[in-house]
Structure formats: C-alpha cells, structure tokens
Scaffold this motif. Structure first.
Motif, PDB file in Angstrom:
ATOM      1  N   LEU A  71       0.805  -1.212   0.000  1.00  0.00           N
ATOM      2  CA  LEU A  71       0.000   0.000   0.000  1.00  0.00           C
ATOM      3  C   LEU A  71       0.846   1.273   0.000  1.00  0.00           C
ATOM      4  O   LEU A  71       0.302   2.383   0.063  1.00  0.00           O
ATOM      5  CB  LEU A  71      -0.971   0.000   1.184  1.00  0.00           C
ATOM      6  CG  LEU A  71      -1.989  -1.145   1.202  1.00  0.00           C
ATOM      7  CD1 LEU A  71      -3.066  -0.890   2.238  1.00  0.00           C
ATOM      8  CD2 LEU A  71      -2.594  -1.390  -0.159  1.00  0.00           C
ATOM      9  N   LYS A  75      -2.376   4.855  -5.265  1.00  0.00           N
ATOM     10  CA  LYS A  75      -3.687   4.214  -5.401  1.00  0.00           C
ATOM     11  C   LYS A  75      -4.107   4.044  -6.857  1.00  0.00           C
ATOM     12  O   LYS A  75      -4.661   3.008  -7.240  1.00  0.00           O
ATOM     13  CB  LYS A  75      -4.738   5.025  -4.645  1.00  0.00           C
ATOM     14  CG  LYS A  75      -4.626   4.968  -3.123  1.00  0.00           C
ATOM     15  CD  LYS A  75      -5.786   5.715  -2.479  1.00  0.00           C
ATOM     16  CE  LYS A  75      -5.803   5.552  -0.950  1.00  0.00           C
ATOM     17  NZ  LYS A  75      -4.754   6.358  -0.304  1.00  0.00           N
ATOM     18  N   VAL A  78      -2.427   1.003  -8.434  1.00  0.00           N
ATOM     19  CA  VAL A  78      -3.019  -0.266  -8.002  1.00  0.00           C
ATOM     20  C   VAL A  78      -4.370  -0.468  -8.685  1.00  0.00           C
ATOM     21  O   VAL A  78      -4.699  -1.564  -9.145  1.00  0.00           O
ATOM     22  CB  VAL A  78      -3.169  -0.307  -6.470  1.00  0.00           C
ATOM     23  CG1 VAL A  78      -3.916  -1.571  -6.034  1.00  0.00           C
ATOM     24  CG2 VAL A  78      -1.789  -0.250  -5.804  1.00  0.00           C
ATOM     25  N   ARG A  79      -5.161   0.586  -8.762  1.00  0.00           N
ATOM     26  CA  ARG A  79      -6.469   0.480  -9.416  1.00  0.00           C
ATOM     27  C   ARG A  79      -6.317   0.051 -10.879  1.00  0.00           C
ATOM     28  O   ARG A  79      -7.100  -0.778 -11.371  1.00  0.00           O
ATOM     29  CB  ARG A  79      -7.223   1.811  -9.355  1.00  0.00           C
ATOM     30  CG  ARG A  79      -8.556   1.767 -10.100  1.00  0.00           C
ATOM     31  CD  ARG A  79      -9.250   3.108 -10.073  1.00  0.00           C
ATOM     32  NE  ARG A  79      -9.777   3.408  -8.765  1.00  0.00           N
ATOM     33  CZ  ARG A  79     -10.933   2.933  -8.318  1.00  0.00           C
ATOM     34  NH1 ARG A  79     -11.656   2.109  -9.050  1.00  0.00           N
ATOM     35  NH2 ARG A  79     -11.363   3.270  -7.129  1.00  0.00           N
ATOM     36  N   ILE A  97      -4.530  -8.828  -1.091  1.00  0.00           N
ATOM     37  CA  ILE A  97      -3.652  -7.719  -0.709  1.00  0.00           C
ATOM     38  C   ILE A  97      -3.072  -8.060   0.653  1.00  0.00           C
ATOM     39  O   ILE A  97      -3.791  -8.106   1.654  1.00  0.00           O
ATOM     40  CB  ILE A  97      -4.430  -6.389  -0.629  1.00  0.00           C
ATOM     41  CG1 ILE A  97      -5.321  -6.164  -1.851  1.00  0.00           C
ATOM     42  CG2 ILE A  97      -3.450  -5.236  -0.414  1.00  0.00           C
ATOM     43  CD1 ILE A  97      -4.573  -5.963  -3.143  1.00  0.00           C
ATOM     44  N   THR A  99      -0.923  -6.829   3.573  1.00  0.00           N
ATOM     45  CA  THR A  99      -0.468  -5.530   4.060  1.00  0.00           C
ATOM     46  C   THR A  99      -0.208  -5.570   5.556  1.00  0.00           C
ATOM     47  O   THR A  99      -0.795  -6.389   6.273  1.00  0.00           O
ATOM     48  CB  THR A  99      -1.532  -4.447   3.747  1.00  0.00           C
ATOM     49  OG1 THR A  99      -1.223  -3.232   4.426  1.00  0.00           O
ATOM     50  CG2 THR A  99      -2.924  -4.887   4.178  1.00  0.00           C
ATOM     51  N   ILE A 104      -4.036   1.490   5.541  1.00  0.00           N
ATOM     52  CA  ILE A 104      -5.404   1.357   5.045  1.00  0.00           C
ATOM     53  C   ILE A 104      -6.216   2.599   5.413  1.00  0.00           C
ATOM     54  O   ILE A 104      -6.111   3.120   6.520  1.00  0.00           O
ATOM     55  CB  ILE A 104      -6.071   0.105   5.637  1.00  0.00           C
ATOM     56  CG1 ILE A 104      -5.342  -1.150   5.163  1.00  0.00           C
ATOM     57  CG2 ILE A 104      -7.539   0.015   5.252  1.00  0.00           C
ATOM     58  CD1 ILE A 104      -5.838  -2.416   5.814  1.00  0.00           C
ATOM     59  N   ASP A 105      -7.032   3.052   4.471  1.00  0.00           N
ATOM     60  CA  ASP A 105      -7.935   4.173   4.743  1.00  0.00           C
ATOM     61  C   ASP A 105      -9.224   3.968   3.953  1.00  0.00           C
ATOM     62  O   ASP A 105      -9.394   2.955   3.262  1.00  0.00           O
ATOM     63  CB  ASP A 105      -7.280   5.517   4.410  1.00  0.00           C
ATOM     64  CG  ASP A 105      -6.803   5.610   2.957  1.00  0.00           C
ATOM     65  OD1 ASP A 105      -7.355   4.897   2.090  1.00  0.00           O
ATOM     66  OD2 ASP A 105      -5.878   6.393   2.679  1.00  0.00           O
ATOM     67  N   GLU A 107     -10.344   5.360   1.275  1.00  0.00           N
ATOM     68  CA  GLU A 107     -10.167   5.285  -0.178  1.00  0.00           C
ATOM     69  C   GLU A 107      -9.731   3.894  -0.627  1.00  0.00           C
ATOM     70  O   GLU A 107     -10.229   3.361  -1.619  1.00  0.00           O
ATOM     71  CB  GLU A 107      -9.138   6.328  -0.631  1.00  0.00           C
ATOM     72  CG  GLU A 107      -9.625   7.753  -0.574  1.00  0.00           C
ATOM     73  CD  GLU A 107      -8.583   8.700  -1.154  1.00  0.00           C
ATOM     74  OE1 GLU A 107      -8.218   8.539  -2.328  1.00  0.00           O
ATOM     75  OE2 GLU A 107      -8.136   9.599  -0.408  1.00  0.00           O
ATOM     76  N   TRP A 108      -8.774   3.312   0.105  1.00  0.00           N
ATOM     77  CA  TRP A 108      -8.345   1.947  -0.233  1.00  0.00           C
ATOM     78  C   TRP A 108      -9.524   0.989  -0.116  1.00  0.00           C
ATOM     79  O   TRP A 108      -9.754   0.146  -1.006  1.00  0.00           O
ATOM     80  CB  TRP A 108      -7.222   1.494   0.700  1.00  0.00           C
ATOM     81  CG  TRP A 108      -5.840   1.952   0.366  1.00  0.00           C
ATOM     82  CD1 TRP A 108      -5.032   2.724   1.153  1.00  0.00           C
ATOM     83  CD2 TRP A 108      -5.085   1.657  -0.811  1.00  0.00           C
ATOM     84  NE1 TRP A 108      -3.820   2.928   0.537  1.00  0.00           N
ATOM     85  CE2 TRP A 108      -3.821   2.279  -0.666  1.00  0.00           C
ATOM     86  CE3 TRP A 108      -5.343   0.937  -1.972  1.00  0.00           C
ATOM     87  CZ2 TRP A 108      -2.816   2.198  -1.638  1.00  0.00           C
ATOM     88  CZ3 TRP A 108      -4.350   0.850  -2.957  1.00  0.00           C
ATOM     89  CH2 TRP A 108      -3.110   1.483  -2.791  1.00  0.00           C
ATOM     90  N   MET A 111     -12.020   1.231  -2.917  1.00  0.00           N
ATOM     91  CA  MET A 111     -11.454   0.647  -4.122  1.00  0.00           C
ATOM     92  C   MET A 111     -11.549  -0.873  -4.088  1.00  0.00           C
ATOM     93  O   MET A 111     -12.007  -1.523  -5.036  1.00  0.00           O
ATOM     94  CB  MET A 111      -9.997   1.064  -4.300  1.00  0.00           C
ATOM     95  CG  MET A 111      -9.338   0.482  -5.553  1.00  0.00           C
ATOM     96  SD  MET A 111      -7.525   0.632  -5.546  1.00  0.00           S
ATOM     97  CE  MET A 111      -7.323   2.390  -5.307  1.00  0.00           C
ATOM     98  N   PHE A 112     -11.144  -1.466  -2.975  1.00  0.00           N
ATOM     99  CA  PHE A 112     -11.127  -2.924  -2.862  1.00  0.00           C
ATOM    100  C   PHE A 112     -12.542  -3.508  -2.955  1.00  0.00           C
ATOM    101  O   PHE A 112     -12.730  -4.593  -3.515  1.00  0.00           O
ATOM    102  CB  PHE A 112     -10.475  -3.342  -1.553  1.00  0.00           C
ATOM    103  CG  PHE A 112      -9.016  -2.977  -1.448  1.00  0.00           C
ATOM    104  CD1 PHE A 112      -8.219  -2.869  -2.578  1.00  0.00           C
ATOM    105  CD2 PHE A 112      -8.433  -2.735  -0.201  1.00  0.00           C
ATOM    106  CE1 PHE A 112      -6.873  -2.527  -2.483  1.00  0.00           C
ATOM    107  CE2 PHE A 112      -7.088  -2.400  -0.101  1.00  0.00           C
ATOM    108  CZ  PHE A 112      -6.312  -2.298  -1.242  1.00  0.00           C
TER     109      PHE A 112
END
Length: 327
Positions: A71, A75, A78-79, A97, A99, A104-105, A107-108, A111-112
């Motif tokens: 991470l 971002k 990764v996307r 993933i 990690t 981690i937040d 936004e992550w 996305m996931f």
C-alpha cells in the motif's frame, strides 16, 4: 509440447512486489531485510500489467500484492492493475492484498470493495506476548492496525490476519483468537517464525510449534470457536479434502507453482523464498519417509532443527486420531 503447455496453465500463484521490498515498518523477524537494497524500486502499473498478460488464460490464478508494504504504491496505479485483472482474466482468479495494515484508509477500502468477491485483504498482526518483534519506524503500529481491523472488518467480506508465532508469543494466541472474533475477524493464519539457525532469540522449534498448534486446536474446537473463525494451517491439515498449503505439500514441483514479479528487469519462476530460481532438491530422507505424503518435507528453504521429523510425525499422528479416532 502442447500437453505440457496445457498442464502448466492449470494453476499458479503470482506474487506482485510492485514496491519492491520497501516498507514503513522494520520488524525483527522479516526475512526481506537483507533484500531491501536489492529490490527497492517501485514499478508502474504498465510494467506489472505487461507481466500479468502471460497469465490471463490460466484455469486458476491467485494474485498476491506483496512487499515490503504494497500500500506504499500510488492508489491509481493499483487500481489500474485491478481493473486489468477484472477485465482480462477469463477464468477463475483470486486477488489478495497482503499488508501490514497501517496505511489502510477509506479510499483503499472503497477501491477494494469494487473487486469483491474476488479480492481478499490480509493484515499482519501478532498477539501481544512477552516481547513484540514487529516495529514501526515512526509511531505505534498496533493501535493503528487494531483500529483499522475494527473499522473495516464489516466492509470487506474476506478479511483476515496473518500472525507469526515465535518464542515470545507462543502462549498468547488463545486470547488473541478471542480478540479477533470479538472484532469480527473470521480468518487467521499462524505461521512459524522463519530462522536460519537455532541461535535466534525468538526461534521456535518445530516441536514447540506443533505443541502450540495442538493446544490451539483443542481450545478452538472444545469452545466451539471453529464456527466463528477459520485458523490456518489447522483448517487445511484437518480437512478431509486434503491439505493445500505448500509447506505440507508432497510435490517436488511445488516451488514452481509460484511466480514472483520484482521489477520490469527481475522476475522469478519460483516463490519469493527462492534465490536465483535455483530450487533446492527435497531431501532423499524426506522422499523415502512413510509420512512424506502428508508432511511434504516442509519448505525447501526452511531450516530444520533436530526436533523437526519427530514433531512432524507427532503432528500427523494427532491429526489421524482427530479425524478417524484411535485405532
């Protein structure tokens, strides 16, 4: 030749180290410390996608974003990779993933979520024992990771924890398992501390590891916790469908079922533990052993202490009794 080509495209695990071995933590037991100067470059999504193109027709593929700390990658990069996988992998694929959990937040997570149910999230966290071997370069990592687990355990359906068992925390797992259940975590993997010899202060012998697994199994089953959390390697070892974990797999080719991407210039046809694509041969003693079909000889790069064989035999005798009852 065609038959071999088809066979080779049945299943593969691909490790993507797009940040190299860069990490925002400095854990004492990390086997990648010595490689950080060797593999310290970030790769672009274009470079990773070009590498992944060769695997799009595999029947089953497991793609693991690994590190270092994956991470740390941007971002949007990764996307781009996740979008490519979703659009181009025509058969069964899974993404994980792996990690340390500190970055981690929201936004992550958002996305996931767009790539579920094919995407899982695995965070590294050990139980609190006499001494913690995980270190964050700047800050207190444990409160951050535990906070993220609490916050996001309901947002990602397949989220789990990977722990390392060592001399200082071997008796702390029962309390840790209850903690994970309380915060909604349903998957835990307990790996043994990897050491190069027995002199390491945190070294856990195979005998100690097996005794720990047996004790955890009894606790896990007798308290009905197996209904609430999956624990590896216990789930696989006690499954009637057979084990699928490489360190217990009786297959001389097992290391070749992994591929590793380090950079555009460096890839490996083996897992990350193998150097220079030179797979050590499985010991003849292992191949001729009567429990090899269950034990698999362990990881081919693993240091094996003098308790190793007797401990493995004890483990599989214990498993047989649990599965089929005493003879």
């Amino acid at each position: 030749m065609q038959r071999n080509s088809i066979e080779e495209k049945k299943f593969v695990t691909v490790m993507i180290k797009m940040v190299g071995n860069n990490c925002n933590m400095n854990c004492e037991y990390c086997y990648e410390h010595g490689n950080r100067n060797v593999y310290d470059k970030f790769s672009t999504s274009i470079q990773v996608i070009e590498y992944l193109k060769k695997f799009t027709e595999y029947e089953r593929i497991f793609i693991v974003f690994h590190g270092g700390e994956p991470l740390l990658a941007p971002k949007n990069e990764v996307r781009n990779i996740l979008d490519f996988i979703k659009k181009n992998f025509i058969n069964e694929y899974k993404i994980q993933i792996q990690t340390n959990g500190t970055l981690i937040d929201d936004e992550w997570i958002k996305m996931f979520q767009q790539f579920e149910p094919n995407l899982s999230l695995s965070l590294s966290l050990d139980p609190v024992g006499k001494q913690d071997l995980r270190r964050m370069n700047n800050g207190e990592y444990r409160s951050i990771v535990e906070g993220n687990l609490r916050k996001y355990s309901g947002d990602i359906k397949n989220i789990g924890v990977i722990s390392v068992a060592h001399k200082f925390n071997r008796y702390a797992f029962k309390k840790f398992i209850r903690f994970l259940i309380d915060i909604g975590i349903k998957n835990l993997t307990i790996n043994k501390f990897r050491a190069v010899n027995e002199d390491d202060k945190a070294y856990l012998s195979e005998k100690e590891y097996v005794e720990m697994l047996e004790d955890i199994f009894i606790f896990w089953v007798s308290n009905g916790l197996y209904k609430l959390i999956n624990i590896q390697p216990l789930n696989s070892l006690f499954s009637l469908n057979g084990n699928k974990i490489c360190i217990y797999l009786a297959d001389k080719r097992k290391c070749s079922y992994f591929k590793t991407f380090y950079s555009e210039q460096k890839q490996s046809n083996c897992c990350d533990h193998i150097c220079n694509d030179e797979i050590p041969c499985i010991d003849r003693k292992c191949l001729e052993c009567d429990i090899y079909s269950k034990c698999g000889g362990g990881c081919v790069t693993e240091f094996k202490d003098e308790t190793y064989c007797d401990a493995r035999r004890r483990l599989f005798e214990f498993i047989e009794v649990i599965k089929y009852g005493s003879k």
